[in-house]
Design a protein around this motif. Structure first.
Motif, PDB file in Angstrom:
ATOM      1  N   UNK A  66      31.893  59.692  37.224  1.00  0.00           N
ATOM      2  CA  UNK A  66      31.849  58.258  36.961  1.00  0.00           C
ATOM      3  C   UNK A  66      32.662  57.450  37.979  1.00  0.00           C
ATOM      4  N   UNK A  67      33.149  58.103  39.021  1.00  0.00           N
ATOM      5  CA  UNK A  67      33.901  57.392  40.061  1.00  0.00           C
ATOM      6  C   UNK A  67      33.003  56.437  40.850  1.00  0.00           C
ATOM      7  N   UNK A  68      31.746  56.811  41.029  1.00  0.00           N
ATOM      8  CA  UNK A  68      30.821  55.995  41.814  1.00  0.00           C
ATOM      9  C   UNK A  68      30.623  54.601  41.200  1.00  0.00           C
ATOM     10  N   UNK A  69      30.393  54.465  39.887  1.00  0.00           N
ATOM     11  CA  UNK A  69      30.284  53.113  39.324  1.00  0.00           C
ATOM     12  C   UNK A  69      31.564  52.289  39.491  1.00  0.00           C
ATOM     13  N   UNK A  70      32.717  52.920  39.456  1.00  0.00           N
ATOM     14  CA  UNK A  70      33.980  52.205  39.662  1.00  0.00           C
ATOM     15  C   UNK A  70      34.065  51.717  41.101  1.00  0.00           C
ATOM     16  N   UNK A  71      33.633  52.546  42.041  1.00  0.00           N
ATOM     17  CA  UNK A  71      33.625  52.144  43.448  1.00  0.00           C
ATOM     18  C   UNK A  71      32.670  50.972  43.667  1.00  0.00           C
ATOM     19  N   UNK A  72      31.513  51.010  43.023  1.00  0.00           N
ATOM     20  CA  UNK A  72      30.561  49.915  43.150  1.00  0.00           C
ATOM     21  C   UNK A  72      31.116  48.629  42.531  1.00  0.00           C
ATOM     22  N   UNK A  73      31.856  48.755  41.437  1.00  0.00           N
ATOM     23  CA  UNK A  73      32.501  47.604  40.813  1.00  0.00           C
ATOM     24  C   UNK A  73      33.548  47.005  41.760  1.00  0.00           C
ATOM     25  N   UNK A  74      34.294  47.857  42.455  1.00  0.00           N
ATOM     26  CA  UNK A  74      35.275  47.397  43.438  1.00  0.00           C
ATOM     27  C   UNK A  74      34.602  46.521  44.493  1.00  0.00           C
ATOM     28  N   UNK A  75      33.514  47.015  45.072  1.00  0.00           N
ATOM     29  CA  UNK A  75      32.849  46.262  46.137  1.00  0.00           C
ATOM     30  C   UNK A  75      32.149  45.018  45.602  1.00  0.00           C
ATOM     31  N   UNK A  76      31.665  45.048  44.366  1.00  0.00           N
ATOM     32  CA  UNK A  76      31.052  43.865  43.767  1.00  0.00           C
ATOM     33  C   UNK A  76      32.094  42.753  43.631  1.00  0.00           C
ATOM     34  N   UNK A  77      33.269  43.081  43.108  1.00  0.00           N
ATOM     35  CA  UNK A  77      34.319  42.074  42.948  1.00  0.00           C
ATOM     36  C   UNK A  77      34.868  41.609  44.293  1.00  0.00           C
ATOM     37  N   UNK A  78      34.939  42.507  45.258  1.00  0.00           N
ATOM     38  CA  UNK A  78      35.387  42.107  46.592  1.00  0.00           C
ATOM     39  C   UNK A  78      34.389  41.139  47.224  1.00  0.00           C
ATOM     40  N   UNK A  79      33.087  41.404  47.091  1.00  0.00           N
ATOM     41  CA  UNK A  79      32.070  40.500  47.624  1.00  0.00           C
ATOM     42  C   UNK A  79      32.131  39.133  46.959  1.00  0.00           C
ATOM     43  N   UNK A  80      32.342  39.109  45.639  1.00  0.00           N
ATOM     44  CA  UNK A  80      32.455  37.838  44.916  1.00  0.00           C
ATOM     45  C   UNK A  80      33.670  37.057  45.415  1.00  0.00           C
ATOM     46  N   UNK A  81      34.786  37.757  45.582  1.00  0.00           N
ATOM     47  CA  UNK A  81      36.004  37.110  46.070  1.00  0.00           C
ATOM     48  C   UNK A  81      35.792  36.542  47.471  1.00  0.00           C
ATOM     49  N   UNK A  82      35.188  37.323  48.351  1.00  0.00           N
ATOM     50  CA  UNK A  82      34.982  36.874  49.726  1.00  0.00           C
ATOM     51  C   UNK A  82      33.994  35.715  49.807  1.00  0.00           C
ATOM     52  N   UNK A  83      32.966  35.714  48.982  1.00  0.00           N
ATOM     53  CA  UNK A  83      32.010  34.611  49.021  1.00  0.00           C
ATOM     54  C   UNK A  83      32.654  33.323  48.493  1.00  0.00           C
ATOM     55  N   UNK A  84      33.586  33.426  47.568  1.00  0.00           N
ATOM     56  CA  UNK A  84      34.281  32.258  47.048  1.00  0.00           C
ATOM     57  C   UNK A  84      35.363  31.735  47.964  1.00  0.00           C
ATOM     58  N   UNK A  85      35.835  32.550  48.888  1.00  0.00           N
ATOM     59  CA  UNK A  85      36.895  32.185  49.819  1.00  0.00           C
ATOM     60  C   UNK A  85      36.399  32.242  51.267  1.00  0.00           C
ATOM     61  N   UNK A  86      35.195  31.802  51.458  1.00  0.00           N
ATOM     62  CA  UNK A  86      34.570  31.876  52.777  1.00  0.00           C
ATOM     63  C   UNK A  86      35.264  30.966  53.772  1.00  0.00           C
TER      64      UNK A  86
END
Length: 91
Positions: A66-86
């Protein structure tokens, strides 16, 4: 620096350039840098981390597949953060 994986201790940020970081006030730090706290799902989140604006990522000790879904969650939240702080810089 766009993200930091926190260990749960305030001194981790003592030399950071953001206001209040040296004293352990990380409000401005986590507005400018995405924070993540990786822990086992059966461990209690420690006191400083519970009050910080960080994304908590829980790993299962006995379900390592189940590590893979956690890794995908990490990158999803990082992408959201970066798009909001462009940045407005053209490059």
């Amino acid at each position: 620096v766009v993200a930091v994986v926190v260990q749960g201790v305030k001194w981790q940020f003592k030399d950071w350039p953001f206001k209040g970081a040296a004293e352990g006030d990380l409000l401005e730090t986590f507005l400018k840098v995405a924070g993540f706290y990786v822990h086992y799902s059966d461990d209690k989140v420690t006191d400083p981390v519970a009050s910080w604006n960080v994304q908590r990522l829980a790993l299962a000790r006995d379900k390592r597949h189940m590590d893979m879904p956690v890794m995908l969650e990490f990158f999803k939240h990082l992408d959201i953060f970066l798009s909001g702080n462009r940045s407005t810089l053209a490059y």
